[in-house]
Design a protein around this motif. Structure first.
Motif, PDB file in Angstrom:
ATOM      1  N   THR A   1     -16.144 -12.616   9.742  1.00  0.00           N
ATOM      2  CA  THR A   1     -15.504 -11.627  10.612  1.00  0.00           C
ATOM      3  C   THR A   1     -14.304 -10.947   9.977  1.00  0.00           C
ATOM      4  O   THR A   1     -13.850  -9.907  10.461  1.00  0.00           O
ATOM      5  N   ILE A   2     -13.758 -11.529   8.907  1.00  0.00           N
ATOM      6  CA  ILE A   2     -12.663 -10.876   8.186  1.00  0.00           C
ATOM      7  C   ILE A   2     -13.074 -10.559   6.749  1.00  0.00           C
ATOM      8  O   ILE A   2     -12.229 -10.265   5.903  1.00  0.00           O
ATOM      9  N   GLY A   3     -14.363 -10.633   6.474  1.00  0.00           N
ATOM     10  CA  GLY A   3     -14.895 -10.217   5.180  1.00  0.00           C
ATOM     11  C   GLY A   3     -14.481 -11.059   4.000  1.00  0.00           C
ATOM     12  O   GLY A   3     -14.538 -10.607   2.854  1.00  0.00           O
TER      13      GLY A   3
ATOM     14  N   ASP B   1     -16.525  -7.355   1.605  1.00  0.00           N
ATOM     15  CA  ASP B   1     -17.144  -6.864   2.821  1.00  0.00           C
ATOM     16  C   ASP B   1     -16.208  -5.835   3.485  1.00  0.00           C
ATOM     17  O   ASP B   1     -14.990  -5.973   3.422  1.00  0.00           O
ATOM     18  N   PRO B   2     -16.752  -4.796   4.133  1.00  0.00           N
ATOM     19  CA  PRO B   2     -15.901  -3.796   4.791  1.00  0.00           C
ATOM     20  C   PRO B   2     -14.909  -4.381   5.791  1.00  0.00           C
ATOM     21  O   PRO B   2     -13.828  -3.823   6.003  1.00  0.00           O
TER      22      PRO B   2
ATOM     23  N   GLY C   1      -5.795  -1.756   2.300  1.00  0.00           N
ATOM     24  CA  GLY C   1      -5.813  -1.219   0.938  1.00  0.00           C
ATOM     25  C   GLY C   1      -5.747  -2.297  -0.111  1.00  0.00           C
ATOM     26  O   GLY C   1      -5.222  -2.067  -1.202  1.00  0.00           O
ATOM     27  N   GLY C   2      -6.257  -3.466   0.204  1.00  0.00           N
ATOM     28  CA  GLY C   2      -6.130  -4.599  -0.710  1.00  0.00           C
ATOM     29  C   GLY C   2      -4.797  -5.305  -0.504  1.00  0.00           C
ATOM     30  O   GLY C   2      -4.145  -5.176   0.543  1.00  0.00           O
ATOM     31  N   ASP C   3      -4.358  -6.062  -1.493  1.00  0.00           N
ATOM     32  CA  ASP C   3      -3.100  -6.804  -1.388  1.00  0.00           C
ATOM     33  C   ASP C   3      -1.932  -5.842  -1.145  1.00  0.00           C
ATOM     34  O   ASP C   3      -1.889  -4.747  -1.727  1.00  0.00           O
ATOM     35  N   TYR C   4      -0.977  -6.264  -0.304  1.00  0.00           N
ATOM     36  CA  TYR C   4       0.154  -5.391  -0.010  1.00  0.00           C
ATOM     37  C   TYR C   4       1.354  -6.204   0.483  1.00  0.00           C
ATOM     38  O   TYR C   4       1.223  -7.356   0.909  1.00  0.00           O
ATOM     39  N   ALA C   5       2.527  -5.586   0.433  1.00  0.00           N
ATOM     40  CA  ALA C   5       3.756  -6.168   0.951  1.00  0.00           C
ATOM     41  C   ALA C   5       4.149  -5.426   2.226  1.00  0.00           C
ATOM     42  O   ALA C   5       3.773  -4.263   2.430  1.00  0.00           O
TER      43      ALA C   5
ATOM     44  N   PRO D   1     -14.159   2.037   9.064  1.00  0.00           N
ATOM     45  CA  PRO D   1     -13.437   2.118  10.338  1.00  0.00           C
ATOM     46  C   PRO D   1     -12.442   0.975  10.536  1.00  0.00           C
ATOM     47  O   PRO D   1     -11.418   1.151  11.185  1.00  0.00           O
ATOM     48  N   PHE D   2     -12.741  -0.183   9.949  1.00  0.00           N
ATOM     49  CA  PHE D   2     -11.866  -1.335  10.148  1.00  0.00           C
ATOM     50  C   PHE D   2     -10.490  -1.140   9.509  1.00  0.00           C
ATOM     51  O   PHE D   2      -9.528  -1.812   9.871  1.00  0.00           O
ATOM     52  N   ALA D   3     -10.373  -0.239   8.545  1.00  0.00           N
ATOM     53  CA  ALA D   3      -9.091  -0.009   7.879  1.00  0.00           C
ATOM     54  C   ALA D   3      -8.100   0.675   8.806  1.00  0.00           C
ATOM     55  O   ALA D   3      -6.890   0.502   8.671  1.00  0.00           O
ATOM     56  N   ASP D   4      -8.587   1.504   9.758  1.00  0.00           N
ATOM     57  CA  ASP D   4      -7.734   2.178  10.739  1.00  0.00           C
ATOM     58  C   ASP D   4      -6.503   2.802  10.060  1.00  0.00           C
ATOM     59  O   ASP D   4      -5.367   2.374  10.251  1.00  0.00           O
TER      60      ASP D   4
END
Length: 250
Positions: free
Chosen positions: A149-151, A185-186, A194-198, A231-234
């Motif tokens: 569910t969280i890819g 996974d999407p 956007g991948g790893d982030y702070a 769509p999950f990126a919102d």
């Protein structure tokens, strides 16, 4: 992947069972809770409510050395969570006193209502906090084992501090976090658009019990060009923003 999902769920169930082992003081010591309205439901620097206002209600029950809590928040059909209308965060945990430092262990399940597909996931939490007069500092890690569910899996690390201003009902707070994990996974974009982030938060609270008024500035390092096309990126929920909130405790 199916095997990894099953192992992750088994780990969470085992941790929950250990936390809920009966003790000779397993009875309710106190109950508290509250309701809150906020201009956005922001977690780890990104919006969970589609950058729209949200209301929530929470309750906490102490059972001797153990505690249980639940918080339900409106998500307003947010795309990040498959169009879910609301999320219930159900947790069981325990504090461990080690001198001046308190360790925290917890199991949290995030249950989504109204989503177009199954969106539920679970996390293991380990934290430490220390207080000195009006100053409190804390460091916490949230780990979600690999789940479809969280890819993939997800790890969020956070350090923060807050301090009450002497003679005033005001508290200032600040924290920084970092999210990382694996999975292509999407749905991995739900927690890492956007991948790893702070991410970071600066805020202040004014309290006159039972009311607390808060104002927070939240931001993150997610660059628009890094956001995944899913769509999950919102994408509208990752901008820096100011969040206003008011809470009624009971």
């Amino acid at each position: 992947m199916t095997v990894l999902v099953k192992r992750g769920r088994a780990l969470i169930m085992l941790a929950g069972a250990l936390l809920l082992l009966p003790t000779e003081r397993a009875w309710a010591q106190s109950v508290d809770g509250g309701v809150e309205a906020a201009s956005d439901e922001v977690r780890a620097g990104i919006s969970w409510s589609g950058a729209r206002a949200s209301v929530s209600a929470d309750g906490r029950l102490d059972l001797g050395p153990l505690d249980a809590s639940v918080r339900v928040a409106a998500l307003r059909g947010a795309a990040r969570h498959g169009g879910a209308d609301a999320v219930a965060d159900v947790a069981a945990g325990r504090d461990w006193a080690l001198g001046a430092v308190t360790l925290r262990t917890e199991v949290v399940g995030h249950l989504f209502a109204g989503a177009a597909q199954r969106m539920d996931f679970a996390e293991l939490v380990l934290g430490a906090r220390y207080g000195l007069g009006p100053l409190r500092v804390a460091a916490t890690a949230w780990f979600a084992p690999r789940q479809s569910t969280i890819g993939g899996d997800n790890l969020h690390l956070r350090v923060g501090a807050d301090a009450g201003l002497p003679g005033l009902p005001l508290t200032v707070l600040a924290s920084v976090g970092y999210s990382t994990g694996s999975g292509s996974d999407p749905r991995a974009a739900r927690l890492r658009p956007g991948g790893d982030y702070a991410d970071w938060k600066l805020g202040a609270e004014y309290t006159r019990w039972p009311l607390t008024f808060g104002l927070d500035y939240v931001g993150n390092s997610i660059a628009p060009e890094r956001i995944r096309v899913t769509p999950f990126a919102d994408a509208g929920g990752v901008r820096d923003r100011v969040v206003a909130r008011v809470r009624l405790a009971f």
